[in-house]
Design a protein around this motif. Structure first.
Motif, short mmCIF file in Angstrom:
data_model
loop_
_atom_site.label_atom_id
_atom_site.label_comp_id
_atom_site.label_asym_id
_atom_site.label_seq_id
_atom_site.Cartn_x
_atom_site.Cartn_y
_atom_site.Cartn_z
N GLU A 112 0.75 -1.10 0.02
CA GLU A 112 0.13 0.05 0.10
C GLU A 112 0.94 1.26 -0.05
O GLU A 112 0.62 2.30 -0.68
N VAL A 113 2.07 1.16 0.84
CA VAL A 113 2.81 2.34 0.95
C VAL A 113 3.35 2.64 -0.71
O VAL A 113 3.52 3.85 -0.77
N ARG A 114 3.90 1.53 -1.40
CA ARG A 114 4.37 1.89 -2.77
C ARG A 114 3.34 2.42 -3.49
O ARG A 114 3.45 3.41 -4.41
N GLN A 115 2.07 1.80 -3.49
CA GLN A 115 1.16 2.29 -4.29
C GLN A 115 0.51 3.82 -3.87
O GLN A 115 0.36 4.50 -4.78
N ASP A 116 0.76 4.08 -2.66
CA ASP A 116 0.18 5.16 -2.14
C ASP A 116 1.25 6.45 -2.65
O ASP A 116 0.96 7.68 -3.00
N SER A 117 2.44 6.08 -2.38
CA SER A 117 3.75 6.87 -2.93
C SER A 117 3.41 7.13 -4.42
O SER A 117 3.68 8.49 -4.89
N THR A 118 2.95 6.31 -5.36
CA THR A 118 2.89 6.58 -6.67
C THR A 118 1.75 7.39 -6.94
O THR A 118 1.84 8.58 -7.71
N ARG A 119 0.59 7.25 -6.14
CA ARG A 119 -0.62 8.10 -6.49
C ARG A 119 -0.44 9.47 -5.87
O ARG A 119 -0.81 10.48 -6.53
N ASN A 120 0.20 9.68 -4.56
CA ASN A 120 0.22 10.92 -3.82
C ASN A 120 1.49 11.78 -4.02
O ASN A 120 1.90 12.50 -3.18
N ASN A 121 2.36 11.16 -5.02
CA ASN A 121 3.69 11.99 -4.91
C ASN A 121 4.43 11.99 -3.78
O ASN A 121 4.90 13.01 -3.35
N GLY A 122 4.41 10.76 -2.94
CA GLY A 122 5.52 10.67 -1.72
C GLY A 122 4.71 11.19 -0.41
O GLY A 122 5.32 11.30 0.54
N SER A 123 3.34 11.71 -0.79
CA SER A 123 2.80 12.02 0.72
C SER A 123 2.38 10.59 1.30
O SER A 123 2.21 9.49 1.00
N GLY A 124 2.42 10.84 3.08
CA GLY A 124 2.52 9.87 3.91
C GLY A 124 0.95 9.85 4.41
O GLY A 124 0.96 8.81 5.07
N GLN A 125 0.27 10.65 4.04
CA GLN A 125 -1.19 10.29 4.69
C GLN A 125 -1.68 8.87 4.31
O GLN A 125 -2.54 8.32 5.06
N GLY A 126 -1.70 8.76 3.08
CA GLY A 126 -2.25 7.62 2.68
C GLY A 126 -1.66 6.30 3.29
O GLY A 126 -2.28 5.25 3.62
N PHE A 127 -0.35 6.42 3.69
CA PHE A 127 0.23 5.34 4.42
C PHE A 127 -0.35 5.19 5.79
O PHE A 127 -0.53 3.89 6.09
N LEU A 128 -0.57 6.10 6.38
CA LEU A 128 -1.16 6.07 7.54
C LEU A 128 -2.60 5.57 7.65
O LEU A 128 -2.92 4.58 8.64
N ASP A 129 -3.24 5.92 6.69
CA ASP A 129 -4.85 5.40 6.91
C ASP A 129 -4.61 3.90 6.20
O ASP A 129 -5.37 3.10 7.18
N THR A 130 -3.88 3.66 5.38
CA THR A 130 -3.85 2.33 5.29
C THR A 130 -3.34 1.17 6.19
O THR A 130 -3.82 0.25 6.71
N MET A 131 -2.12 1.67 7.26
CA MET A 131 -1.78 1.04 8.26
C MET A 131 -2.97 0.82 9.34
O MET A 131 -3.04 -0.26 9.87
N LYS A 132 -3.48 1.87 9.61
CA LYS A 132 -4.41 1.71 10.61
C LYS A 132 -5.78 0.95 10.25
O LYS A 132 -6.13 0.21 10.93
N ASN A 133 -6.07 0.95 8.93
CA ASN A 133 -7.20 0.01 8.61
C ASN A 133 -6.58 -1.50 8.75
O ASN A 133 -7.32 -2.54 8.98
N GLU A 134 -5.43 -1.66 8.28
CA GLU A 134 -5.05 -3.11 8.37
C GLU A 134 -4.83 -3.69 9.91
O GLU A 134 -5.12 -4.64 9.96
N MET A 135 -4.10 -2.59 10.46
CA MET A 135 -4.13 -3.05 11.78
C MET A 135 -5.35 -3.28 12.67
O MET A 135 -5.75 -4.17 13.50
N ASP A 136 -6.60 -2.45 12.34
CA ASP A 136 -7.90 -2.61 12.78
C ASP A 136 -8.35 -4.02 12.41
O ASP A 136 -9.08 -4.76 13.29
N LYS A 137 -8.24 -4.27 11.16
CA LYS A 137 -8.69 -5.23 10.68
C LYS A 137 -8.24 -6.74 11.38
O LYS A 137 -8.80 -7.73 11.64
N HIS A 138 -6.89 -6.73 11.29
CA HIS A 138 -6.25 -8.03 11.86
C HIS A 138 -6.19 -8.08 13.34
O HIS A 138 -6.06 -9.10 13.88
N ALA A 139 -6.36 -7.00 14.09
CA ALA A 139 -6.48 -6.97 15.35
C ALA A 139 -7.82 -7.52 15.88
O ALA A 139 -8.05 -8.54 16.70
#
Length: 323
Positions: free
Chosen positions: A83-110
């Motif tokens: 997701e980080v790689r894909q988000d970096s490509t879409r948002n020109n290196g912005s980290g907000q997408g990375f944080l949202d993706t991590m939170k969703n994945e952590m909530d799901k697997h928790a």
């Protein structure tokens, strides 16, 4: 002869029962103790085996849970990197997408991990319930075995209380004391018997001055045997017309008429010896069943005390209750 055999057999049983009963009780107690020890060892082995099985099962489940959690974490890590790689490509290196993706994945697997832990807790609770159930059943089995052992011991005690050893009985043996005859008497009571030596005994009756005193009313078989021996000083001049020898069993109780004393059974033998005999001998046996009352005093009388053989086993007097 058949009656004599039955009496002798019964007396032998009465005499030997005490030792046999004692050894039988010790054997039964030893068998019960051995059975309880074996049952305790078996139950202890079952407990150990069940606890080991439960421990192994819990360890295996925890290992599976740990493996599953590790696999989930690895999967989360891979998904996050993707997701980080894909988000970096879409948002020109912005980290907000990375944080949202991590939170969703952590909530799901928790949620997945919490469900797995809850499942394991339920599994452990179920196993503990089964173990408690097994413990209760084991305790019930032990209590049942103890109750059965106690019931068996009570039965043994009851059988001992009602067995031959507790039946009123007596067997007296002839004494070697000097016997004196008193002038003017036709019948002489035997006042000396052996009551507590060799094969002689008294049980639930009293022995008093040659008499057996009844403690319990009922039917009794009463018996007596006397052996006589007459030695002739001059065998050529044997008196063929001498008086017969008489053998009686009497009872006394103040409730009976004629002074309370009465003859129960008797035997008379006329002496008839051949010429040129150095001695003459014979045996008199009496035996019959009588209804006796509490307080009855039974004793033996004879017409000639001096001719009785001084051998305890040849002369005896006794009784036993038959109902």
């Amino acid at each position: 002869m058949r009656i004599l055999y039955i009496v002798t057999l019964y007396v032998s049983i009465c005499l030997n029962f005490t030792n046999a009963e004692s050894s039988s009780m010790e054997k039964i107690k030893a068998d019960l103790k051995r059975d309880l020890d074996l049952e305790s060892s078996r139950l202890e082995s079952v407990f150990d085996r069940k606890l080991n099985e439960l421990k192994e099962s819990i360890d295996a489940r925890l290992e599976i849970l740990e493996t599953g959690v590790n696999l989930k974490l690895t999967s989360i890590q891979e998904n996050v990197l993707t997701e980080v790689r894909q988000d970096s490509t879409r948002n020109n290196g912005s980290g907000q997408g990375f944080l949202d993706t991590m939170k969703n994945e952590m909530d799901k697997h928790a949620t997945v991990v919490r469900n797995a832990i809850s499942s394991e807790k339920q599994y452990l609770r179920d196993n503990i319930k089964r173990l408690h159930s097994m413990i209760r059943k084991t305790e019930e089995t032990v209590e049942e075995n103890i109750r059965a052992a106690r019931e068996e011991q009570i039965k043994i005690e009851e059988s001992r209380d009602t067995g031959p050893s507790e039946v009123p009985a007596a067997h007296l043996m002839g004494s070697t004391y000097d016997r004196m005859e008193y002038p003017g008497m036709q019948l002489f009571p035997i006042v000396h018997w052996i009551s507590q030596e060799a094969f002689a005994f008294t049980r639930k009756v009293q022995y008093r001055f040659g008499r057996i005193v009844i403690s319990e009313e009922g039917l009794y078989y009463v018996y007596s045997q006397l052996s006589f021996l007459e030695v002739f000083d001059n065998p050529r001049n044997i008196e063929t017309g001498s008086l017969p020898l008489s053998h009686y069993i009497y009872r006394y109780n103040f409730i009976y008429p004629r002074g309370g004393e009465e003859s129960m059974i008797q035997s008379s033998i006329t002496k008839c010896w051949g010429q040129n005999q150095a001695f003459g001998e014979y045996t008199s046996y009496l035996g019959a069943v009588f209804h006796l009352r509490q307080g009855d005093e039974l004793f033996v009388k004879v017409s000639n005390l001096t001719l009785i053989v001084r051998e305890p086993k040849l002369n005896y007097f006794g009784l036993f209750k038959v109902n």
